[in-house]
Structure formats: C-alpha cells, structure tokens
Design a protein around this motif. Structure first.
Motif: not given
Length: 307
Positions: A149-158
């Motif tokens: 919502s602030v504008g950052y890209t967020v990714i979940l990884t393993s």
C-alpha cells in the motif's frame, strides 16, 4: 582504462574492465582523502579509472567517477563515520524472514528509510516460506498489504521449494541490485540457486541465539548469467541511520510525505503536537498503525545532536 569495482577487502580491490578483464587494484596514495567521513574511499559498484601497477595483473586506481547514488550504514567501529556499502545501484532487495531467524519490523523499516534517503527503489523478499505455519502466513499477508500500500514490491520465496525465485530473478534482470539482510535469512542460498557454480558458504542459524552466523565478510558484486549484477553484502545485525535528523524522519515514510503539509506546525514530530495530520491519518486508518509505532520507535533512537 575504465573499470567497475567488484570487491573490496580494505586495501585491495577486485575490478573488471568494460570487456570483462579482471584485475587486482590498489588506491594511489594521494587518494586517501584527509577528513573523509566515510571509512572507505572506494566502494563496490564504483566506476574508476585504472592504470598499470608495479606487478603483472595489478593496477592502480587513479580516479573515482561521481556516484549516481550509494547506500551506507554507520561504521561498526566509529558511530561518527559511515561505511559505504555499495554505489551506483538501480535497486535494493532486503531478504527478511518471519521464522528462523525472525527479522524485526524495525529492521525492515530502517532499511527502507535508508533506501528512501538515498533514492534507491526497494524490494522486500520474505524467504523461508517452507517453514511458515498458519500464524506466519497470516502475518506475511498483513505485512504484504501494508508495504504494498506504501508502494514497495513484496515477494514470498523459499529457496528449498523454489517458490517465488523466478519472480525475483525477473526483477533482477539487467539491473544492479544490492541484496542485504540479517545473517541466516538465506541470502547465500538464494544466490547459490542463481549461481550453482559459485557455491557461497552457508551456515545454519545458531540454535542458542536464534541468529544467523556471518558467512560474508565483504560486499561483492556478481555478474548475473541472465543479465544484470547483484551485490551481496555482509549480514547486517543493525543498520544505523546515517545523518537523518528527527525533523526529517517522517519524510522517508512515503505514506507520511503526502500528509506532512497538513500538520498545524511545520516542525511537527507527530508525537504529541496538536493539529497533527499524521496522527489523524493513523486514527482514520489511512496510515497503518504498525508503521506509525515503528516511526515512533525509530524516532526515539535518533540522538539529540541530530534533532
């Protein structure tokens, strides 16, 4: 000849020319600038001029070109000096974890503030998804919604299952990217997936402290096989904010920047002042309460001489 600095070990540097030829380099004596606030005059990512040195395959760095940008942290040996982690970056990636070890939100926000201060786009990668339970996945979704919502890209990884790895690789293509995070979050494991031949050392999280043990001593740049470069950095236990006064801290929270001018007082710190638009935005849900609490915690750590 022009070259790019790939590794710094204090007094020696690894550089590569535009055609990819590697050299060992040293600084010409006159370079060590008196009174320099930085602990390192040459940083990984610097574009430099080199000339032949005294030994075969050794060269001298004779000039450093102006940096487009750089990212620093406070020197672990002297809080009045800063250490340039890397320069000339297109973006930075913070590798974080919600378990084994857990990355604090304060650490994430300090990293984002530093990236904002140096105008470097930031991506947050939450690694070790394979060990997350329902509680961690719910927490991840909350953080993802908040930071996106602030504008950052967020990714979940393993790095164990490979989940999300291709998504991150796509973001790294043709870019110069700093990769950072606490020790033990899986930076080296991720780089090993991209570069199986590099086989960077990895260490398990130490059981008695729950914190990772350092595996990287110096920042180092690698050429990506699919285009672009990454800079691996030492596991950072604490990212000290450099030269950010209390009055400026809120400027590095993107969701606060748009609202600051609505505060009753120009010098509002958004703590107890009347007519504070930031506090009103928190109460109305426009600004996440977690980010505001993080702001207050970080504000409290900034020394008075930066007030």
């Amino acid at each position: 000849m022009k070259a790019v600095v790939y590794k710094s070990t204090g007094s020696w540097y690894s550089v590569k020319t535009e055609d990819g030829t590697p050299y060992n380099a040293r600084i010409k004596g006159a370079f060590k600038i008196e009174g320099l606030k930085s602990t390192n005059p040459v940083a990984v990512g610097d574009l430099v001029d080199i000339e032949d040195g005294d030994l075969e395959n050794n060269v001298m760095i004779t000039n450093i070109y102006d940096r487009h940008n750089y990212i620093t942290r406070t020197s672990p040996h002297n809080k009045n000096q800063h250490h340039i982690i890397a320069s000339n970056l297109d973006q930075c990636v913070l590798v974080a974890t919600l378990r084994e070890p857990k990355t604090s939100m304060g650490f994430v926000d300090r990293f984002l503030i530093t990236a904002e201060a140096y105008h470097i786009p930031a991506i947050i990668v939450f690694n070790k998804a394979d060990v997350y339970r329902k509680k961690e996945m719910e927490h991840f979704e909350h953080l993802k919604n908040m930071y996106e919502s602030v504008g950052y890209t967020v990714i979940l990884t393993s790095t164990v299952s490979g989940h999300g790895v291709d998504e991150v690789k796509e973001l790294l293509k043709e870019k110069v990217t700093l990769i950072s995070g606490h020790s033990g979050v899986g930076k080296s494991s991720f780089i090993n997936i991209i570069f199986p031949e590099k086989n960077l050392k990895t260490k398990e999280v130490s059981g008695w402290s729950g914190k990772g043990m350092h595996t990287t001593t110096f920042a180092e740049m690698f050429d990506l096989p699919f285009g672009g470069k990454i800079i691996d950095t030492p596991g950072i236990r604490e990212l000290g904010l450099v030269d950010i006064p209390k009055q400026e801290l809120s400027h590095y929270y993107p969701e606060m920047r748009d609202t600051l001018q609505d505060c009753q007082f120009n010098n509002c710190l958004h703590v107890e002042e009347p007519g504070c638009a930031i506090k009103a935005a928190v109460e109305s849900g426009k600004i996440y309460a977690d980010r505001y609490v993080s702001y207050l915690n970080i504000l409290g750590t900034i020394e008075e001489d930066y007030k």
